[in-house]
Design a protein around this motif. Structure first.
Motif, PDB file in Angstrom:
ATOM      1  N   GLY A 102       0.811  -1.211   0.000  1.00  0.00           N
ATOM      2  CA  GLY A 102       0.000   0.000   0.000  1.00  0.00           C
ATOM      3  C   GLY A 102       0.840   1.254   0.000  1.00  0.00           C
ATOM      4  N   LYS A 103       1.267   1.693   1.170  1.00  0.00           N
ATOM      5  CA  LYS A 103       2.057   2.917   1.277  1.00  0.00           C
ATOM      6  C   LYS A 103       3.552   2.656   1.107  1.00  0.00           C
ATOM      7  N   GLU A 104       3.921   1.391   1.125  1.00  0.00           N
ATOM      8  CA  GLU A 104       5.318   0.995   0.926  1.00  0.00           C
ATOM      9  C   GLU A 104       5.330  -0.332   0.191  1.00  0.00           C
ATOM     10  N   PHE A 105       6.517  -0.717  -0.270  1.00  0.00           N
ATOM     11  CA  PHE A 105       6.650  -2.036  -0.863  1.00  0.00           C
ATOM     12  C   PHE A 105       7.844  -2.745  -0.255  1.00  0.00           C
ATOM     13  N   LEU A 106       7.784  -4.051  -0.332  1.00  0.00           N
ATOM     14  CA  LEU A 106       8.857  -4.926   0.140  1.00  0.00           C
ATOM     15  C   LEU A 106       9.397  -5.662  -1.068  1.00  0.00           C
ATOM     16  N   ILE A 107      10.714  -5.720  -1.172  1.00  0.00           N
ATOM     17  CA  ILE A 107      11.327  -6.520  -2.225  1.00  0.00           C
ATOM     18  C   ILE A 107      12.392  -7.428  -1.626  1.00  0.00           C
ATOM     19  N   ILE A 108      12.436  -8.626  -2.159  1.00  0.00           N
ATOM     20  CA  ILE A 108      13.492  -9.580  -1.836  1.00  0.00           C
ATOM     21  C   ILE A 108      14.332  -9.680  -3.098  1.00  0.00           C
ATOM     22  N   LEU A 109      15.630  -9.487  -2.952  1.00  0.00           N
ATOM     23  CA  LEU A 109      16.537  -9.455  -4.095  1.00  0.00           C
ATOM     24  C   LEU A 109      17.707 -10.389  -3.855  1.00  0.00           C
TER      25      LEU A 109
END
Length: 173
Positions: A155-162
């Motif tokens: 929503g207001k932020e995103f999470l990424i796994i890299l």
């Protein structure tokens, strides 16, 4: 340059004046522990560690880096965690910070990025989030340096796994 001296001082003042500032990593302890186990990580770097809640929740395998707080234990680690940091980076320093994250990540990175203005203001009057952009703006910057494993829109932020790119991946990108 990763951060200017002036901006280091502004962040130091924000940390000193607001006890809740720099505590976002605490809510990510369990997901970081789980991801660390999945990738068999020996060590974790909390990049922009703030008040150090990730280390408090996980323990001594976490190294802490936050220049505004004088925490400078920065070295390549199996896992790099960078939560609620990227939106605070000075725009002129962003490429250097992204390159730094890439050089420090041996296996996997866990990153969250806010996509909205902060509720906090710096002493010079600027919003504490110096970069307010959507995921479409951020993703190419990360994907040119890492392999995208997972993207979660919160929503207001995103999470990424890299994942770290191997030498062959870097030559072909």
């Amino acid at each position: 340059m990763l951060i200017s001296a002036e901006y280091t001082e502004l962040n130091k003042k924000l940390h000193e004046s607001l006890t809740e500032y720099g505590k976002s990593s605490g809510k990510w302890v369990q997901p970081v522990v789980d991801l660390s186990a999945k990738y068999d990580c020996v060590d974790i770097l909390d990049y922009g560690c703030g008040k150090g809640l990730l280390k408090l929740g996980i323990g001594s395998k976490v190294k802490e880096y936050d220049p505004a707080l004088g925490k400078l234990d920065k070295a390549p680690c199996d896992m790099v965690v960078c939560t609620d940091v990227m939106e605070h980076i000075e725009p002129d320093c962003l490429v250097d910070v992204l390159d730094d994250l890439q050089s420090l990540t041996k296996k996997v990175a866990f990153i969250t990025v806010s996509m909205r203005p902060a509720k906090k203001t710096l002493a010079d009057g600027r919003n504490a989030h110096l970069i307010v952009e959507n995921a479409e703006w951020w993703l190419p910057k990360f994907m040119s340096r890492f392999k995208l494993v997972k993207f979660v829109d919160l929503g207001k932020e995103f999470l990424i796994i890299l994942e770290a790119k191997c030498a062959d991946d870097l030559l072909n990108s």
